[in-house]
Scaffold this motif. Structure first.
Motif, PDB file in Angstrom:
ATOM      1  N   LEU A 164      13.770 -10.615  -9.787  1.00  0.00           N
ATOM      2  CA  LEU A 164      14.666 -11.573  -9.137  1.00  0.00           C
ATOM      3  C   LEU A 164      16.125 -11.286  -9.463  1.00  0.00           C
ATOM      4  O   LEU A 164      16.475 -11.014 -10.616  1.00  0.00           O
ATOM      5  CB  LEU A 164      14.319 -13.002  -9.576  1.00  0.00           C
ATOM      6  N   GLY A 165      16.973 -11.332  -8.437  1.00  0.00           N
ATOM      7  CA  GLY A 165      18.405 -11.137  -8.618  1.00  0.00           C
ATOM      8  C   GLY A 165      18.851  -9.691  -8.699  1.00  0.00           C
ATOM      9  O   GLY A 165      20.054  -9.422  -8.766  1.00  0.00           O
ATOM     10  N   ASP A 220      20.184  -5.094  -0.637  1.00  0.00           N
ATOM     11  CA  ASP A 220      19.626  -6.444  -0.582  1.00  0.00           C
ATOM     12  C   ASP A 220      19.347  -6.955  -1.999  1.00  0.00           C
ATOM     13  O   ASP A 220      18.984  -6.186  -2.888  1.00  0.00           O
ATOM     14  CB  ASP A 220      18.318  -6.459   0.213  1.00  0.00           C
ATOM     15  N   VAL A 221      19.503  -8.270  -2.186  1.00  0.00           N
ATOM     16  CA  VAL A 221      19.191  -8.901  -3.462  1.00  0.00           C
ATOM     17  C   VAL A 221      17.783  -9.489  -3.374  1.00  0.00           C
ATOM     18  O   VAL A 221      17.450 -10.189  -2.416  1.00  0.00           O
ATOM     19  CB  VAL A 221      20.210 -10.006  -3.806  1.00  0.00           C
ATOM     20  N   SER A 256      15.004 -11.998  -3.812  1.00  0.00           N
ATOM     21  CA  SER A 256      14.869 -13.443  -4.033  1.00  0.00           C
ATOM     22  C   SER A 256      13.386 -13.791  -4.109  1.00  0.00           C
ATOM     23  O   SER A 256      12.523 -13.008  -3.701  1.00  0.00           O
ATOM     24  CB  SER A 256      15.526 -14.224  -2.892  1.00  0.00           C
ATOM     25  N   ARG A 257      13.100 -14.976  -4.609  1.00  0.00           N
ATOM     26  CA  ARG A 257      11.707 -15.391  -4.780  1.00  0.00           C
ATOM     27  C   ARG A 257      10.975 -15.488  -3.448  1.00  0.00           C
ATOM     28  O   ARG A 257       9.757 -15.271  -3.378  1.00  0.00           O
ATOM     29  CB  ARG A 257      11.655 -16.745  -5.504  1.00  0.00           C
ATOM     30  N   GLU A 258      11.692 -15.800  -2.373  1.00  0.00           N
ATOM     31  CA  GLU A 258      11.062 -15.932  -1.062  1.00  0.00           C
ATOM     32  C   GLU A 258      10.636 -14.594  -0.474  1.00  0.00           C
ATOM     33  O   GLU A 258       9.818 -14.552   0.441  1.00  0.00           O
ATOM     34  CB  GLU A 258      12.018 -16.625  -0.080  1.00  0.00           C
ATOM     35  N   ARG A 259      11.161 -13.501  -1.000  1.00  0.00           N
ATOM     36  CA  ARG A 259      10.912 -12.187  -0.393  1.00  0.00           C
ATOM     37  C   ARG A 259       9.869 -11.363  -1.128  1.00  0.00           C
ATOM     38  O   ARG A 259       9.581 -10.236  -0.717  1.00  0.00           O
ATOM     39  CB  ARG A 259      12.231 -11.409  -0.312  1.00  0.00           C
TER      40      ARG A 259
END
Length: 259
Positions: A173-174, A145-146, A148-151
């Motif tokens: 991030l990323g 999984d990458v 992201s800011r939402e996670r």
């Protein structure tokens, strides 16, 4: 929170100085709220306002504190001395009686679990707790999984041992997850692929080049970032916070000639 507390000047995270009860997730989110000290007191209504954004994360808060709390500067405290000696930008908590003459163990640095205090010819161990911002996974992450800011979200945790923990969301991030992560776990750099160039809380080299002259200093990164990112760094000698660009792993270039 009692009627009085001793804290460092400028500001601090709520969880560094206040007892927080509740689930691990809620306590870490509330603990990460930044308190900017104005004058020598904290008013209850000010703290209520600072905690209000937690509602958006589903955290319900009930405060137990006087209407006003007196804040005493801890600039000369043992905790402040240990933070300076270890070049630690956050709080070091001393668990026990701090009286006596400080004696550092061989190889003392951030994450060390204790120091010695000598009093009347007797030497005793005093345990330490190292507070720092940490990045929490908001849900389960699978390998590959990458991030992201939402996670992810910023919380407040502890540094145990000498492992470097990411201390800002931008550091992760990323990047891809190399091992499964449970919800609300603290993300560790070793769980993620790739290098951020500079980790939050890392000792870095500050470099400033003006014309043909190059000047360097030792710094402690406040933010983390990859090569090319702008980050904040504290000059460990002057305690000043400067902004620079990550030039290479562990190296931050400061512009403008001011270290």
């Amino acid at each position: 929170m009692g009627s009085q507390l001793t804290a460092r000047d400028g500001g601090w995270h709520l969880g560094e100085y206040v007892s927080i009860q509740g689930s691990r997730r809620d306590a870490m989110l509330a603990g990460a709220v930044w308190i900017h000290v104005r004058g020598d007191e904290i008013r209850r209504e000010e703290l209520v306002y600072l905690l209000s954004p937690l509602k958006g994360l589903g955290v319900s808060v009930r405060l137990e504190m006087p209407r006003r709390v007196r804040v005493i500067s801890g600039a000369e405290s043992l905790e402040a001395r240990l933070a300076k000696l270890s070049r630690w930008p956050w709080r070091v908590e001393v668990l026990g009686d701090p009286s006596g003459e400080l004696e550092l163990p061989l190889g003392f640095r951030d994450g060390y679990p204790f120091v010695y205090m000598r009093d009347r010819g007797q030497r005793r161990k005093v345990s330490l707790r190292w507070h720092q911002p940490v990045v929490l996974a908001r849900d389960v992450m699978k390998r590959g999984d990458v991030v992201s800011r939402e996670r992810v979200v910023l919380g407040l945790g502890e540094k145990r041992g000498f492992e470097e923990l990411p201390s800002s969301v931008d550091e992760v991030l990323g990047r891809r997850v190399r091992t499964p992560v449970r919800a609300w776990a603290v993300l560790r750099g070793s769980w993620l692929e790739g290098s951020s160039g500079v980790l939050g809380g890392q000792t870095v080299e500050l470099v400033c080049r003006v014309g043909g002259v190059s000047v360097s200093a030792v710094g402690r990164s406040v933010d983390g970032g990859r090569v090319g990112d702008r980050v904040r760094v504290m000059n460990v000698q002057t305690r000043a916070i400067v902004t620079g660009v990550v030039e290479a792993p562990g190296v931050v270039r400061v512009e403008g000639g001011d270290l």
